[in-house]
Design a protein around this motif. Structure first.
Motif, mmCIF file in Angstrom:
data_model
loop_
_atom_site.group_PDB
_atom_site.id
_atom_site.type_symbol
_atom_site.label_atom_id
_atom_site.label_comp_id
_atom_site.label_asym_id
_atom_site.label_seq_id
_atom_site.Cartn_x
_atom_site.Cartn_y
_atom_site.Cartn_z
ATOM 1 N N VAL A 4 0.832 -1.195 0.000
ATOM 2 C CA VAL A 4 0.000 0.000 0.000
ATOM 3 C C VAL A 4 0.872 1.252 0.000
ATOM 4 C CG1 VAL A 4 -1.712 1.296 1.324
ATOM 5 C CG2 VAL A 4 -1.913 -1.170 1.122
ATOM 6 N N LYS A 5 1.948 1.246 0.780
ATOM 7 C CA LYS A 5 2.865 2.383 0.799
ATOM 8 C C LYS A 5 3.548 2.567 -0.551
ATOM 9 C CE LYS A 5 4.146 2.583 5.657
ATOM 10 N NZ LYS A 5 5.250 2.498 6.613
ATOM 11 N N SER A 8 0.729 4.077 -2.770
ATOM 12 C CA SER A 8 0.135 5.359 -2.399
ATOM 13 C C SER A 8 1.144 6.503 -2.321
ATOM 14 C CB SER A 8 -0.617 5.232 -1.082
ATOM 15 O OG SER A 8 0.257 4.862 -0.043
ATOM 16 N N VAL A 12 0.474 9.885 -4.498
ATOM 17 C CA VAL A 12 0.173 11.140 -3.808
ATOM 18 C C VAL A 12 1.251 12.176 -4.089
ATOM 19 C CG1 VAL A 12 -0.089 12.202 -1.533
ATOM 20 C CG2 VAL A 12 -1.237 10.044 -2.045
#
Length: 72
Positions: A4-5, A8, A12
């Motif tokens: 997820v990191k 994301s 972002v």
């Protein structure tokens, strides 16, 4: 969590960098993008793309930096 990191953070960071360039272009060329000359739109578009790529790279580096600290 690391997947997820890794997804994301670059996303972002790329969006934030692109928006920063857009706002900078708005401040320089005026707050009515529909009235910009074609070259002004191209300049903001090219720099926005480059900033997005740089932001994605920075996001990958941030995510990998967090991952390295978690291992120790």
């Amino acid at each position: 969590m690391s997947t997820v990191k890794m997804i994301s953070y670059p996303f972002v960071a790329a969006v934030v960098a692109s928006l920063a360039i857009l706002f900078l272009g708005l401040a320089v060329f005026g707050f009515a993008p529909a009235q910009w000359a074609e070259w002004q739109g191209r300049v903001v578009g090219v720099f926005g793309t480059l900033a997005g790529i740089a932001g994605a790279v920075a996001g990958v580096l941030m995510a990998s930096h967090d991952e390295r600290h978690a291992i120790k």
